[in-house]
Write a protein that holds these residues in place. Structure first.
Motif, PDB file in Angstrom:
ATOM      1  N   GLY A 136       0.795  -1.227   0.000  1.00 29.93           N
ATOM      2  CA  GLY A 136       0.000   0.000   0.000  1.00 29.93           C
ATOM      3  C   GLY A 136       0.812   1.254   0.000  1.00 29.93           C
ATOM      4  N   ASN A 137       1.921   1.303  -0.790  1.00 28.35           N
ATOM      5  CA  ASN A 137       2.722   2.524  -0.874  1.00 28.35           C
ATOM      6  C   ASN A 137       1.879   3.684  -1.405  1.00 28.35           C
ATOM      7  OD1 ASN A 137       5.220   1.640   0.117  1.00 28.35           O
ATOM      8  ND2 ASN A 137       5.765   0.723  -1.862  1.00 28.35           N
ATOM      9  N   PRO A 138       2.222   4.893  -1.050  1.00 29.14           N
ATOM     10  CA  PRO A 138       1.415   6.047  -1.456  1.00 29.14           C
ATOM     11  C   PRO A 138       1.357   6.228  -2.973  1.00 29.14           C
ATOM     12  CG  PRO A 138       2.855   6.619   0.362  1.00 29.14           C
ATOM     13  CD  PRO A 138       3.290   5.276  -0.104  1.00 29.14           C
ATOM     14  N   PHE A 139       0.223   6.694  -3.430  1.00 28.78           N
ATOM     15  CA  PHE A 139      -0.002   7.046  -4.826  1.00 28.78           C
ATOM     16  C   PHE A 139      -0.639   8.424  -4.821  1.00 28.78           C
ATOM     17  CE2 PHE A 139      -2.034   6.927  -8.979  1.00 28.78           C
ATOM     18  CZ  PHE A 139      -1.048   6.342  -9.744  1.00 28.78           C
ATOM     19  N   PHE A 140       0.090   9.420  -5.347  1.00 27.52           N
ATOM     20  CA  PHE A 140      -0.282  10.821  -5.183  1.00 27.52           C
ATOM     21  C   PHE A 140      -0.570  11.433  -6.549  1.00 27.52           C
ATOM     22  CE2 PHE A 140       1.245  15.323  -4.586  1.00 27.52           C
ATOM     23  CZ  PHE A 140       0.187  15.727  -3.796  1.00 27.52           C
ATOM     24  N   LYS A 141      -1.703  12.159  -6.637  1.00 26.25           N
ATOM     25  CA  LYS A 141      -2.089  12.829  -7.881  1.00 26.25           C
ATOM     26  C   LYS A 141      -2.430  14.275  -7.551  1.00 26.25           C
ATOM     27  CE  LYS A 141      -4.835  10.854 -10.882  1.00 26.25           C
ATOM     28  NZ  LYS A 141      -6.070  10.328 -11.526  1.00 26.25           N
ATOM     29  N   ASP A 142      -1.843  15.188  -8.332  1.00 24.30           N
ATOM     30  CA  ASP A 142      -2.072  16.606  -8.098  1.00 24.30           C
ATOM     31  C   ASP A 142      -2.071  17.337  -9.438  1.00 24.30           C
ATOM     32  OD1 ASP A 142      -2.462  19.048  -6.943  1.00 24.30           O
ATOM     33  OD2 ASP A 142      -0.390  19.305  -6.284  1.00 24.30           O
ATOM     34  N   ARG A 143      -3.208  17.921  -9.803  1.00 21.57           N
ATOM     35  CA  ARG A 143      -3.366  18.716 -11.030  1.00 21.57           C
ATOM     36  C   ARG A 143      -2.854  17.977 -12.271  1.00 21.57           C
ATOM     37  NH1 ARG A 143      -0.971  24.472  -9.186  1.00 21.57           N
ATOM     38  NH2 ARG A 143       0.558  23.069  -8.254  1.00 21.57           N
ATOM     39  N   GLY A 144      -3.250  16.722 -12.386  1.00 22.16           N
ATOM     40  CA  GLY A 144      -2.902  15.938 -13.559  1.00 22.16           C
ATOM     41  C   GLY A 144      -1.583  15.212 -13.469  1.00 22.16           C
ATOM     42  N   GLN A 145      -0.729  15.550 -12.523  1.00 23.06           N
ATOM     43  CA  GLN A 145       0.549  14.884 -12.351  1.00 23.06           C
ATOM     44  C   GLN A 145       0.396  13.724 -11.367  1.00 23.06           C
ATOM     45  OE1 GLN A 145       3.220  15.485 -14.112  1.00 23.06           O
ATOM     46  NE2 GLN A 145       2.297  17.230 -15.168  1.00 23.06           N
ATOM     47  N   VAL A 146       1.021  12.591 -11.697  1.00 18.57           N
ATOM     48  CA  VAL A 146       0.906  11.375 -10.895  1.00 18.57           C
ATOM     49  C   VAL A 146       2.285  11.034 -10.332  1.00 18.57           C
ATOM     50  CG1 VAL A 146       0.312   8.940 -10.920  1.00 18.57           C
ATOM     51  CG2 VAL A 146      -1.028  10.556 -12.272  1.00 18.57           C
ATOM     52  N   TYR A 147       2.320  10.691  -9.040  1.00 15.17           N
ATOM     53  CA  TYR A 147       3.569  10.350  -8.360  1.00 15.17           C
ATOM     54  C   TYR A 147       3.393   8.987  -7.696  1.00 15.17           C
ATOM     55  CZ  TYR A 147       4.250  15.406  -8.806  1.00 15.17           C
ATOM     56  OH  TYR A 147       4.357  16.687  -9.290  1.00 15.17           O
ATOM     57  N   GLU A 148       4.217   8.035  -8.095  1.00 16.61           N
ATOM     58  CA  GLU A 148       4.224   6.706  -7.490  1.00 16.61           C
ATOM     59  C   GLU A 148       5.347   6.670  -6.451  1.00 16.61           C
ATOM     60  OE1 GLU A 148       4.810   2.020  -8.737  1.00 16.61           O
ATOM     61  OE2 GLU A 148       4.524   3.551 -10.285  1.00 16.61           O
ATOM     62  N   ILE A 149       4.985   6.580  -5.183  1.00 12.53           N
ATOM     63  CA  ILE A 149       5.937   6.754  -4.086  1.00 12.53           C
ATOM     64  C   ILE A 149       6.342   5.388  -3.538  1.00 12.53           C
ATOM     65  CG2 ILE A 149       6.263   7.818  -1.816  1.00 12.53           C
ATOM     66  CD1 ILE A 149       3.972   9.782  -2.678  1.00 12.53           C
ATOM     67  N   ARG A 150       7.656   5.183  -3.429  1.00 11.50           N
ATOM     68  CA  ARG A 150       8.162   3.893  -2.957  1.00 11.50           C
ATOM     69  C   ARG A 150       8.351   3.867  -1.435  1.00 11.50           C
ATOM     70  NH1 ARG A 150      10.250   1.555  -7.700  1.00 11.50           N
ATOM     71  NH2 ARG A 150       8.983   2.414  -9.381  1.00 11.50           N
ATOM     72  N   LYS A 151       8.452   5.027  -0.791  1.00 12.02           N
ATOM     73  CA  LYS A 151       8.688   5.064   0.656  1.00 12.02           C
ATOM     74  C   LYS A 151       7.609   5.888   1.349  1.00 12.02           C
ATOM     75  CE  LYS A 151      13.684   4.197   0.576  1.00 12.02           C
ATOM     76  NZ  LYS A 151      15.023   4.687   0.957  1.00 12.02           N
ATOM     77  N   GLU A 152       7.808   7.201   1.466  1.00  8.34           N
ATOM     78  CA  GLU A 152       6.888   8.030   2.233  1.00  8.34           C
ATOM     79  C   GLU A 152       6.845   9.416   1.643  1.00  8.34           C
ATOM     80  OE1 GLU A 152       9.911   9.709   5.660  1.00  8.34           O
ATOM     81  OE2 GLU A 152       8.771   7.862   6.073  1.00  8.34           O
ATOM     82  N   MET A 153       5.849  10.194   2.101  1.00  9.44           N
ATOM     83  CA  MET A 153       5.739  11.580   1.648  1.00  9.44           C
ATOM     84  C   MET A 153       5.107  12.440   2.742  1.00  9.44           C
ATOM     85  SD  MET A 153       2.408  12.104  -0.795  1.00  9.44           S
ATOM     86  CE  MET A 153       2.672  13.862  -0.647  1.00  9.44           C
ATOM     87  N   ARG A 154       5.415  13.717   2.681  1.00 12.60           N
ATOM     88  CA  ARG A 154       4.776  14.735   3.510  1.00 12.60           C
ATOM     89  C   ARG A 154       4.231  15.803   2.570  1.00 12.60           C
ATOM     90  NH1 ARG A 154       6.600  14.454   8.885  1.00 12.60           N
ATOM     91  NH2 ARG A 154       8.369  13.056   9.169  1.00 12.60           N
ATOM     92  N   TYR A 155       3.021  16.227   2.839  1.00 17.40           N
ATOM     93  CA  TYR A 155       2.372  17.198   1.946  1.00 17.40           C
ATOM     94  C   TYR A 155       1.583  18.189   2.778  1.00 17.40           C
ATOM     95  CZ  TYR A 155      -0.753  19.081  -1.647  1.00 17.40           C
ATOM     96  OH  TYR A 155      -1.449  19.910  -2.490  1.00 17.40           O
ATOM     97  N   ASN A 156       1.773  19.456   2.501  1.00 14.72           N
ATOM     98  CA  ASN A 156       1.014  20.526   3.144  1.00 14.72           C
ATOM     99  C   ASN A 156      -0.078  20.950   2.174  1.00 14.72           C
ATOM    100  OD1 ASN A 156       0.217  23.327   3.941  1.00 14.72           O
ATOM    101  ND2 ASN A 156       1.755  22.973   5.543  1.00 14.72           N
ATOM    102  N   PHE A 157      -1.339  20.622   2.502  1.00 12.82           N
ATOM    103  CA  PHE A 157      -2.401  20.881   1.536  1.00 12.82           C
ATOM    104  C   PHE A 157      -2.859  22.332   1.542  1.00 12.82           C
ATOM    105  CE2 PHE A 157      -4.127  18.689   5.273  1.00 12.82           C
ATOM    106  CZ  PHE A 157      -5.020  19.613   5.777  1.00 12.82           C
TER     107      PHE A 157
END
Length: 907
Positions: A136-157
């Motif tokens: 269940g690694n993170p899968f992040f989408k923002d304004r049409g861009q897709v990011y497949e994350i292998r470890k972790e992420m921090r995001y300030n919305f």
């Protein structure tokens, strides 16, 4: 009082808490308008799987203590499959198992998400199972861009900034991966120890590795010093920095990098170096230049434009100058150019302007060669047309104005029709309310044409007849500004009226009759006058200026019907044979307009013995003159179609289990007999047939012209023998049913072990798709489509072991003097798979008469997944050359290639 309020509030919380927890487990909770500071902080602790308590369910009735307005301007939704845990002390929410979080255009999916309401932060990562595997690694989408994350992420919305560990993201056609990525609010990303590639495999075949990479959204990818890796192995290939475009092609302006090489005649060169201008959404242009080390240069301009729902088009200009005094044995000195313009309007209103221009110097294709498309260099003619049409609303009238240009590359002859003007009236039915059918269907139309023709082939005024001395061959002069006054003086112009009248009606229940008449009037400002010159003993001509008219008419009647024949079979695979015959009979009449009272012809003395000959006073004019001699012709035509219906399944009588197959798709026979002619009354018989076999994979076309008259041998005054037609039928002179004057046979077949499309079908399909998408056809687009068609890796199924297209052409002609001419050629093209990734394609032919091989090409294609290698070789002929390309398939990295070209100049 305040204490009582707190007591009631506490009781409400304990009573509603179970229902609220259950609601959060089954549906997303919407969070609205919270104000929290903007910092990044790791979660302090993680609570177990307990009942979650939303932080926004407190209802304060005291209006003076409402929560302050938040900077969050969009709804927040989140969900978890397993559990949602809320920590009121730290103001955090924990989501477990297939969780997601949505805010505006942003969405985050992971098996573990932590929402920090205090700091407006998200923390996401996968979950380690009992075996140590991360799921269940993170899968992040923002304004049409897709990011497949292998470890972790921090995001300030709130600030839309993020820090991501070990991520893969796709930018345009490229893939970016980095150990650590920082994402900014404008969509740009910064990579630490990252790489860029267009190969979408988990372990890419190649990539560019750099310690620092920056991707600016909608612009480009910029890197520091980088190395090129193949299959994970570093190479010494690299540069101090790199810039890769990351903008959609239709919106990108930028430098166009040149191709380079060396030719034996023109030396070292740089070609197509320039700049691409994306001015706006309506017009794009590219300007490039060429330079040669031995004294040549070139300038090219290519533009495309489009206005939605109105028009679109392209304009190209190419000028080449070359002068090389060093090649004394084979000097090269030329200035040449080419212009092409295509303008296509979309259906709108009653007016329509269109243009298709293809013009240039006659020497262009002999000097400026595209080695990969040598077919352009054998183009015999250039055609151009500019046209404007207008339909007058509420009336049957329309008009058109055009300018036409034709140019023979081989002979240098140029013809201009400038201007050409037409006004026409659509067919009208003045008696449509009458019950009598011939009058009810009677229709009348009107056409008026004006044309002015300019050519550089100047006709000599005298003598007019080669048999009376001299030669009448026209003189070809250069089409230059210096000769323009002479060209205008010899322009050919005139006007024409045509009034066609016709009526259709039924005869004898089974026949369809068509009666028609055509009235024509020609307007000229000149006419010819002939006289016999006794001194030179020949006929000369002079031009008389002044308005004059030529009026003539003809009429015709035709009748046709349809006959059907069926033959049914009781057993076997063939069920029915169907024969369709369509006979046509007609009669046409044209009066004799050679009487001198009309003034259209002149009877002139041609020698001292007072022999005379009839001359047309408008011969060579743009619309010609009145027809010579009376004509009363009976026409006959016969068309036949033979087809069969066969079973497609055994023991089946279902209509859907049968199909029609052509036996003879059409067989046509036509001839006529002129009762008014004094000789050769029966016209040659024309016969043509067409059919196909094997589900139309093999097509056969046959045509011939049969002359029914006999021939005889005559001896001239100089003692030579000649063969001429005589006014006697061939079968009366023992010469069979006649003489075959022309005959042709064309056979085409496309063979492969599957039902895949042949190259011509692929070319038509790609062209139609391009036009349906609003594209504009030009030479560049055609070359790209041809490259796709001839490139096995782009359209041929690699699983098909082979594909073969065979064509055979045979043409025969025999003149009345007995001379014959025969041409016979075989064309072969196709491809063969050597393995799953190797393909050989070829195109060749054999001239069976000359026993020589025609222009041929051999190509090798290798599918390298994200790379592609093509080798094309033209082994002999005028355009001998070879071309080797190894390039990345991505459309944005087409300049990243290894090419070696050798053109026919190097011979």
């Amino acid at each position: 009082m305040q204490g009582l309020r707190l007591l009631l509030l506490s009781l409400c919380i304990f009573l509603l808490l179970p229902q609220m927890a259950e609601a959060q487990r089954t549906r997303p909770t919407q969070e609205r308008r919270l104000t929290v500071p903007d910092t990044l902080e790791a979660p302090a602790r993680i609570l177990g799987d307990t009942v979650s308590i939303p932080a926004d369910t407190l209802s304060l009735t005291d209006s003076t203590k409402i929560v302050p307005t938040s900077s969050i301007m969009s709804e927040i939704n989140y969900y978890a499959e397993d559990s949602i845990v809320t920590d009121f002390k730290t103001n955090k929410v924990y989501l477990y198992n297939q969780a997601w979080f949505e805010y505006g255009e942003m969405r985050l999916d992971a098996d573990r998400i932590v929402i920090d309401w205090k700091n407006n932060e998200l923390y996401a990562s996968g979950v380690t199972d009992s075996l140590g595997n991360i799921q269940g690694n993170p899968f992040f989408k923002d304004r049409g861009q897709v990011y497949e994350i292998r470890k972790e992420m921090r995001y300030n919305f709130q600030t839309q900034k993020a820090i991501i560990k070990d991520v893969v993201t796709e930018q345009q056609d490229g893939i970016l991966r980095g150990e650590t990525i920082k994402k900014t609010d404008d969509g740009s990303i910064y990579l630490d120890h990252g790489y860029y590639t267009t190969c979408k495999l988990t372990e890419p075949h190649w990539h560019i590795s750099s310690n620092k990479i920056k991707s600016i959204e909608g612009k480009q990818v910029v890197s520091g010093p980088f190395n090129l890796y193949f299959n994970g192995i570093p190479t010494p290939l690299g540069l101090p920095f790199g810039i890769i475009p990351n903008t959609p092609e239709e919106k990108a302006s930028g430098i166009i990098f040149p191709t380079y090489g060396e030719e034996q005649v023109r030396g070292l060169f740089l070609r197509d170096f320039g700049y691409y201008f994306a001015f706006n959404d309506y017009i794009h242009s590219r300007i490039t230049g060429d330079i040669y080390s031995k004294g040549g240069w070139g300038l090219k301009s290519q533009s495309i434009y489009k206005k939605r729902y109105r028009f679109s088009g392209s304009f190209n200009f190419d000028f080449q100058k070359f002068k090389s005094p060093e090649t004394e044995l084979n000097p090269v000195d030329y200035n040449t150019f080419r212009i092409s313009w295509s303008h296509n309007p979309e259906s709108r209103g009653t007016g329509r302007f269109s243009a298709s221009v293809n013009a240039g110097s006659t020497s262009y294709f002999n000097n400026v060669i595209n080695p990969t498309n040598f077919q352009n260099n054998v183009t015999s003619d250039l055609q151009s047309n500019i046209n404007y049409t207008k339909q007058f609303s509420g009336t049957p009238f329309s008009m058109s104005a055009s300018a036409q240009h034709s140019q023979s590359v081989s002979t240098g002859e140029v013809r201009l029709r400038l201007p050409s003007f037409n006004v026409s009236m659509n067919r009208q039915n003045p008696f449509r309310n009458v019950d009598f059918e011939p009058l009810k269907t009677l229709n009348i139309a009107w056409n008026f044409d004006i044309q002015n023709s300019i050519t550089n082939r100047i006709q000599s005024p005298t003598p007019i007849d080669p048999e009376l001395g001299g030669s009448t061959a026209p003189e070809l002069i250069p089409f230059t500004p210096e000769n323009f006054s002479l060209l205008l003086k010899n322009a050919n112009n005139g006007a024409q009226h045509r009034i066609p009248i016709s009526s259709n009606f039924t005869l004898f229940k089974y026949f369809t009759g068509t009666a028609s008449a055509n009235i024509t009037e020609l307007w000229y400002l000149q006419k010819l006058r002939f006289f016999y010159n006794p001194e030179s003993e020949r006929v000369d001509q002079i031009v008389e200026n002044g308005f004059n008219r030529v009026s003539f008419y003809n009429s015709s009647f035709a009748m046709n019907t349809n006959l059907y024949g069926f033959y049914n079979f009781k057993g076997g695979k063939i069920q029915t044979i169907r024969h369709h015959i369509q006979p046509t009979f007609g009669f046409s009449y044209t009066p004799d307009f050679t009487d001198e009272s009309f003034g259209y012809f002149q009877n002139v003395q041609v020698n001292a013995e007072d022999d005379t000959r009839l001359y047309n006073r408008h011969q060579g004019f743009i619309y010609g003159g009145a027809p010579q001699g009376e004509s009363r012709s009976l026409t006959f035509g016969l068309r036949s179609v033979l087809e069969a219906k066969i079973k497609t399944a055994e023991d089946s009588t279902d209509e859907e289990s049968t199909k029609k197959i052509p036996i003879i798709e059409n067989l046509d026979l036509n001839t006529s007999y002129n009762f008014a002619a004094d000789s050769f009354q029966l016209a040659p018989v024309r016969i043509s047939a067409r059919t196909s076999f094997f589900e139309r994979r093999l097509s056969v076309n046959v045509s011939t012209t049969l002359d029914p008259y006999a021939t005889a041998t005559f001896t001239n005054t100089n003692g030579t023998e000649t063969i001429r037609r005589i006014n006697e039928y061939a079968w009366k002179n023992g010469q069979g049913i006649g003489t075959i004057r022309n005959a042709s046979l064309n056979i085409n077949a496309s063979i492969n072990p599957s039902n895949s499309q042949n190259p011509n079908e692929v070319r038509d399909e790609l062209t139609n798709q391009f036009l349906q998408q609003g594209g504009i056809m030009n030479e560049f687009v055609e070359s790209q489509i041809n490259q796709i068609v001839t490139d096995p890796s782009q359209y041929i199924d690699w699983n098909i072991p082979w594909n073969l297209t065979v064509g055979y052409n045979l043409a025969y002609s025999k003149q009345s003097n007995g001379s014959t001419n025969v041409t016979s050629a075989v064309q072969l093209s196709g491809d063969i798979s050597l393995s799953e990734k190797w393909k050989i394609n070829f195109n060749t032919g054999i001239n069976l008469v000359d026993q020589a091989i025609t222009q041929s090409m051999i190509g090798i294609a290798r599918d390298l997944h994200c790379w592609q290698m093509n080798v094309n070789w033209i082994p002999f002929g005028r355009f001998t050359s070879y071309n080797i390309d190894i390039r990345v398939k991505s459309s944005i990295l087409q300049d990243l290639k290894v090419s070696r070209r050798r053109s026919f100049f190097d011979r």
